[in-house]
Design an enzyme around this catalytic site. Structure first.
Site, short mmCIF file in Angstrom:
data_model
loop_
_atom_site.label_atom_id
_atom_site.label_comp_id
_atom_site.label_asym_id
_atom_site.label_seq_id
_atom_site.Cartn_x
_atom_site.Cartn_y
_atom_site.Cartn_z
N GLU A 78 -5.02 2.19 2.48
CA GLU A 78 -5.04 0.89 3.35
C GLU A 78 -5.29 1.38 4.85
O GLU A 78 -6.12 0.80 5.41
CB GLU A 78 -3.87 0.26 3.21
CG GLU A 78 -3.89 -1.19 3.70
CD GLU A 78 -3.38 -1.27 5.32
OE1 GLU A 78 -3.62 -2.45 5.89
OE2 GLU A 78 -2.80 -0.22 5.83
N ASP A 131 6.16 1.28 6.80
CA ASP A 131 4.54 0.73 6.67
C ASP A 131 3.75 1.65 5.53
O ASP A 131 3.26 2.56 6.09
CB ASP A 131 3.75 0.55 8.09
CG ASP A 131 2.58 0.02 7.95
OD1 ASP A 131 1.90 -0.49 6.77
OD2 ASP A 131 1.86 0.16 8.82
N ASP A 178 3.35 -6.45 3.62
CA ASP A 178 2.88 -5.80 4.80
C ASP A 178 3.21 -5.93 6.11
O ASP A 178 2.49 -5.50 6.83
CB ASP A 178 1.73 -5.22 4.26
CG ASP A 178 1.00 -3.84 5.10
OD1 ASP A 178 1.78 -3.11 5.36
OD2 ASP A 178 -0.26 -3.54 5.10
N HIS A 189 0.83 -1.30 0.03
CA HIS A 189 0.08 0.07 0.15
C HIS A 189 0.86 1.11 0.02
O HIS A 189 1.91 1.36 0.62
CB HIS A 189 -1.15 0.01 1.15
CG HIS A 189 -0.62 -0.12 2.45
ND1 HIS A 189 -0.27 1.29 3.27
CD2 HIS A 189 -0.18 -0.78 3.35
CE1 HIS A 189 -0.02 0.98 4.38
NE2 HIS A 189 0.10 -0.60 4.69
N HIS A 237 3.60 2.92 12.70
CA HIS A 237 2.64 3.99 13.21
C HIS A 237 3.27 4.76 14.29
O HIS A 237 2.34 5.31 15.03
CB HIS A 237 1.33 3.34 13.49
CG HIS A 237 0.58 2.62 12.60
ND1 HIS A 237 -0.70 2.45 12.48
CD2 HIS A 237 1.01 1.89 11.36
CE1 HIS A 237 -1.09 2.10 11.33
NE2 HIS A 237 -0.15 1.52 10.80
N ASP A 293 -0.28 4.46 1.10
CA ASP A 293 -0.58 5.44 2.23
C ASP A 293 0.12 5.14 3.39
O ASP A 293 0.73 3.88 3.75
CB ASP A 293 -1.89 5.74 2.41
CG ASP A 293 -2.46 4.47 2.89
OD1 ASP A 293 -2.20 3.20 2.51
OD2 ASP A 293 -3.51 4.43 3.85
ZN LIG Z 1 0.59 -1.43 6.40
#
Ligand SMILES: [Zn+2]
Length: 399
Positions: free
Chosen positions: A168, A135, A191, A74, A373, A76
């Site tokens: 995502e 990520d 991922d 992904h 994150h 984003d």
């Molecule tokens: Zn991810």
């Protein structure tokens, strides 16, 4: 371009998605990375690469065996912290000590024992003020490097379809996925975390909106008349299993999670999410909500509680397990390179689960990146390079 430079280039694009948006993709800046990837694919000779109106990137690399295999990552990045103006710090050869991101922020070995596995590896961190975006730009960089290398190899490989998806992180990565284009025997999202982890189990998921309708009346004359919806809301919550909450659960243990509560005497609303890997236990958890509703409605003699339970996504395990070979290929490839494969259940959802239920069976593989994150995100470039070799070898096994 080598994998490190590729990764550094991708994280220079701010592709953070947004929950407060009416557009698709949720942030238009995701198009910039998508455009860049299409151009890079074309410059590698993948002339059929294209971006669609929704900012999905697709390409097909023709193979010389019959199978068609998908690779998905992904574009984003997470919502929790900005992914703009990232100032990557490169550690050429990690010495095993705490990592200083800035004067205030350190990544401590004692907090993150996985660092022991990164000793002598080349790492990329942030300066402690943004996320890194590994990520899932680590996944994108791995797939792009796989494609570049495969185009220069003479060996046999299946036809490879790639898809880079937007949004995502806001749960919409598959909303406009082009299943007509992406006709594959099976696929892998790239991922995950450690490169020896394979994920093919995720939660079954539902949401439950609870509405509590009270009876408001002046407190001075409330005796035997008032029904305080705030109190009933607490009563309702106490009828649910006390230890089936995120803060008490791990591994395969499911939970109900109250994530919003708003109310007054007259009316209260509560939002729960319901999660379990096991479909029977999941259905039982939903039943617990209905039982609590019935108990309270009977007690008060009217419909004080109303529920709206909606399924969100399902565990892909039921679909993947009957097709064992999908897990055997990455298992064999990991073993070939001396790794012990670890099958870890995801305590959340995955785009792979949604893809699987639309016919694109899609477990998840690792990227060699950690602490997603947040500002302590780390990309292990040594492991990412190894993952490129593992995927190329895995593809060579698929005949
Ligand atoms: Zn991810």
């Amino acid at each position: 371009m080598n994998l490190l430079n590729r990764f550094l280039k991708y994280i220079s694009f701010d592709t953070q998605s947004s929950e407060e948006s009416d557009t698709f993709p949720s942030t238009l800046k995701q198009h910039d990375l998508a455009d860049y990837l299409v151009n890079e694919l074309k410059s590698m000779g993948v002339t059929n690469a294209f971006k669609d109106e929704f900012s999905y990137v697709y390409a097909t690399i023709p193979g010389n065996v019959n199978k068609r295999i998908g690779l998905v990552a992904h574009l984003d990045t997470a919502l929790e912290i900005s992914g703009a103006y990232i100032k990557p710090q490169i550690i050429e050869k990690y010495n095993g000590c705490d990592i200083k991101l800035n004067d205030k922020v350190h990544i401590k070995v004692q907090d993150y024992p996985f660092l022991e596995k990164c000793v002598n590896h080349k790492l990329v961190t942030t300066d402690g003020t943004t996320l890194l975006g590994a990520d899932d730009k680590a996944g994108v960089a791995i797939i792009m490097t796989v494609i570049e290398k495969i185009l220069n190899l003479k060996g046999n490989h299946p036809t490879i379809l790639i898809a880079f998806t937007p949004d995502e992180e806001v749960g919409n990565g598959t909303l406009h996925f082009n299943y007509d284009y992406f006709k594959v025997d099976f696929a892998y999202t790239i991922d995950g975390g450690p490169i020896n982890y394979i994920n093919y189990e995720n939660f079954n998921a539902a949401s439950c909106e609870v509405k509590v309708t009270g009876k408001s009346i002046h407190p001075g004359s409330a005796k035997n008349k008032m029904v305080n919806s705030l109190m009933v809301a607490m009563e309702f919550d106490h009828l649910l299993p006390a230890f089936a909450r995120p803060e008490y659960t791990e591994g395969y243990e499911g939970f109900n999670h109250l994530n919003d509560l708003n109310g007054s005497v007259n009316e209260t609303s509560m939002s729960y999410i319901i999660r379990n890997h096991d479909i029977e236990l999941f259905e039982k958890q939903k039943l617990d909500f209905i039982t609590a509703q019935n108990t309270i409605n009977q007690k008060y003699g009217y419909n004080v509680i109303s529920l709206n339970i909606q399924d969100s996504y399902k565990n892909m395990k039921e679909l993947i397990l009957p097709r064992k070979e999908i897990l055997e290929y990455p298992t064999e490839a990991l073993k070939y390179f001396g790794y012990t494969p670890v099958m870890e259940p995801i305590r959340g959802g995955t785009d792979g689960a949604r893809l699987s239920y639309e016919g694109v069976l899609c477990p998840n593989l690792g990227t060699g990146s950690y602490n997603h994150h947040g500002p302590m995100e780390i990309a292990d470039i040594t492991d990412m390079n190894k993952m490129v070799d593992i995927i190329i070898y895995m593809l060579s096994l698929i005949k």
